[in-house]
Design a protein around this motif. Structure first.
Motif, short mmCIF file in Angstrom:
data_model
loop_
_atom_site.label_atom_id
_atom_site.label_comp_id
_atom_site.label_asym_id
_atom_site.label_seq_id
_atom_site.Cartn_x
_atom_site.Cartn_y
_atom_site.Cartn_z
N ARG A 81 91.76 42.43 56.44
CA ARG A 81 91.11 42.24 55.14
C ARG A 81 91.99 41.45 54.18
O ARG A 81 91.52 40.59 53.45
N ARG A 82 93.28 41.75 54.18
CA ARG A 82 94.18 41.05 53.28
C ARG A 82 94.30 39.58 53.65
O ARG A 82 94.40 38.71 52.78
N ALA A 83 94.28 39.26 54.92
CA ALA A 83 94.34 37.86 55.35
C ALA A 83 93.09 37.10 54.90
O ALA A 83 93.16 35.91 54.59
N ILE A 84 91.95 37.79 54.86
CA ILE A 84 90.70 37.14 54.43
C ILE A 84 90.69 36.92 52.92
O ILE A 84 90.34 35.84 52.44
N THR A 85 91.11 37.93 52.15
CA THR A 85 90.99 37.85 50.70
C THR A 85 92.19 37.18 50.04
O THR A 85 92.08 36.66 48.94
N HIS A 86 93.34 37.18 50.68
CA HIS A 86 94.56 36.59 50.11
C HIS A 86 95.16 35.63 51.15
O HIS A 86 96.06 36.00 51.89
N ALA A 87 94.67 34.42 51.14
CA ALA A 87 95.10 33.46 52.16
C ALA A 87 96.58 33.17 52.07
O ALA A 87 97.22 32.83 53.06
#
Length: 67
Positions: A56-62
């Motif tokens: 999720r973090r990789a999706i929302t915080h590139a």
């Protein structure tokens, strides 16, 4: 959170071993075993949560990179 779950599992296992070797009350041993067994699904849940959090973090915080 995974290290806390592992520490809890180790704590219950060590406590069970101490109670067993010291010939402690059966109810204490049962409590230690129950704590260990209940901790296993908790550990699995935390592992899955951490894996999903990374995704999720990789999706929302590139710009987020884990070292």
């Amino acid at each position: 959170m995974v290290p806390f779950a592992v520490a809890g599992l180790v704590g219950f296992a060590v406590a069970a071993l101490v109670v067993w070797l010291a010939d402690g009350p059966d109810s204490w041993l049962q409590t230690c075993v129950a704590g260990f067994l209940v901790g296993i699904p908790g550990l699995i849940t935390m592992l899955i949560h951490d894996r999903n959090r990374k995704r999720r973090r990789a999706i929302t915080h590139a710009e987020f990179r884990e070292l």
